[in-house]
Design a protein around this motif. Sequence first.
Motif, PDB file in Angstrom:
ATOM      1  N   GLY A   1      46.358  -4.390   6.716  1.00 36.13           N
ATOM      2  CA  GLY A   1      46.579  -3.127   6.895  1.00 36.13           C
ATOM      3  C   GLY A   1      45.643  -2.170   7.999  1.00 36.13           C
ATOM      4  N   PHE A   2      45.726  -0.830   8.016  1.00 36.00           N
ATOM      5  CA  PHE A   2      44.980  -0.418   9.223  1.00 36.00           C
ATOM      6  C   PHE A   2      43.611  -0.139   8.460  1.00 36.00           C
ATOM      7  N   GLY A   3      42.711  -0.322   9.598  1.00 32.34           N
ATOM      8  CA  GLY A   3      41.110   0.248   9.039  1.00 32.34           C
ATOM      9  C   GLY A   3      40.666  -0.770   7.933  1.00 32.34           C
ATOM     10  N   ASP A   4      40.138  -0.352   6.999  1.00 27.43           N
ATOM     11  CA  ASP A   4      39.670  -0.908   5.770  1.00 27.43           C
ATOM     12  C   ASP A   4      41.004  -1.082   4.514  1.00 27.43           C
ATOM     13  N   ARG A   5      42.088  -0.591   4.943  1.00 24.32           N
ATOM     14  CA  ARG A   5      42.883  -0.418   3.950  1.00 24.32           C
ATOM     15  C   ARG A   5      44.065  -1.746   3.765  1.00 24.32           C
ATOM     16  N   PHE A   6      43.610  -2.455   2.967  1.00 23.76           N
ATOM     17  CA  PHE A   6      44.278  -3.819   2.816  1.00 23.76           C
ATOM     18  C   PHE A   6      45.634  -3.634   1.894  1.00 23.76           C
ATOM     19  N   ASP A   7      46.564  -2.884   2.246  1.00 21.98           N
ATOM     20  CA  ASP A   7      47.618  -2.335   1.358  1.00 21.98           C
ATOM     21  C   ASP A   7      48.881  -2.990   1.450  1.00 21.98           C
ATOM     22  N   ARG A   8      49.106  -4.317   2.523  1.00 19.13           N
ATOM     23  CA  ARG A   8      50.251  -4.904   2.512  1.00 19.13           C
ATOM     24  C   ARG A   8      49.972  -6.487   2.616  1.00 19.13           C
ATOM     25  N   THR A   9      50.971  -7.163   2.103  1.00 21.92           N
ATOM     26  CA  THR A   9      50.969  -8.583   2.015  1.00 21.92           C
ATOM     27  C   THR A   9      51.635  -9.499   3.128  1.00 21.92           C
ATOM     28  N   LEU A  10      51.110 -10.261   3.658  1.00 20.39           N
ATOM     29  CA  LEU A  10      51.845 -11.116   4.647  1.00 20.39           C
ATOM     30  C   LEU A  10      51.907 -12.429   4.214  1.00 20.39           C
ATOM     31  N   PHE A  11      52.896 -13.177   4.193  1.00 22.86           N
ATOM     32  CA  PHE A  11      53.243 -14.699   4.093  1.00 22.86           C
ATOM     33  C   PHE A  11      53.587 -15.310   5.012  1.00 22.86           C
ATOM     34  N   ILE A  12      53.043 -16.419   5.480  1.00 21.72           N
ATOM     35  CA  ILE A  12      53.365 -17.332   6.393  1.00 21.72           C
ATOM     36  C   ILE A  12      53.517 -18.866   6.026  1.00 21.72           C
ATOM     37  N   ASP A  13      54.736 -19.328   6.043  1.00 27.17           N
ATOM     38  CA  ASP A  13      54.968 -20.743   5.868  1.00 27.17           C
ATOM     39  C   ASP A  13      54.515 -21.831   7.101  1.00 27.17           C
ATOM     40  N   PRO A  14      53.692 -22.325   6.807  1.00 22.52           N
ATOM     41  CA  PRO A  14      52.965 -23.441   7.718  1.00 22.52           C
ATOM     42  C   PRO A  14      53.674 -24.485   8.348  1.00 22.52           C
ATOM     43  N   ARG A  15      54.655 -24.681   7.533  1.00 23.26           N
ATOM     44  CA  ARG A  15      55.922 -25.597   7.905  1.00 23.26           C
ATOM     45  C   ARG A  15      56.743 -24.975   9.259  1.00 23.26           C
ATOM     46  N   THR A  16      57.267 -23.667   9.277  1.00 28.63           N
ATOM     47  CA  THR A  16      58.088 -23.311  10.150  1.00 28.63           C
ATOM     48  C   THR A  16      57.444 -22.064  10.860  1.00 28.63           C
ATOM     49  N   SER A  17      56.214 -21.736  10.607  1.00 30.61           N
ATOM     50  CA  SER A  17      55.512 -20.545  11.236  1.00 30.61           C
ATOM     51  C   SER A  17      56.357 -19.091  10.832  1.00 30.61           C
ATOM     52  N   GLU A  18      57.306 -19.399   9.890  1.00 34.10           N
ATOM     53  CA  GLU A  18      58.046 -18.026   9.626  1.00 34.10           C
ATOM     54  C   GLU A  18      57.136 -17.085   8.812  1.00 34.10           C
TER      55      GLU A  18
END
Length: 76
Positions: free
Chosen positions: A22-39
């Motif tokens: 998130g922006f600043g110290d607001r961790f309000d979103r979640t990101l997922f990364i597939d290490p096999r495909t980088s998607e």
Amino acid sequence: MGMTVIARRVGAPADEVRYEFGFGDRFDRTLFIDPRTSEARVEDGAFDAAASAITAKVVNFWRDHGDFPQRMLFAS
């Protein structure tokens, strides 16, 4: 106008790496990364400029160092 996005790794099972970000110290979103495909995908479905920027930083670090970082910062 600049943008600062911060991410912290919160999970790294074999099939997916998860970051809160998130922006600043607001961790309000979640990101997922597939290490096999980088998607990447975000939990809320809005793959916007912030998600794109932090994904690029994380994936480039992983490619350069062979491991996903604990924390990452994108500033423009």
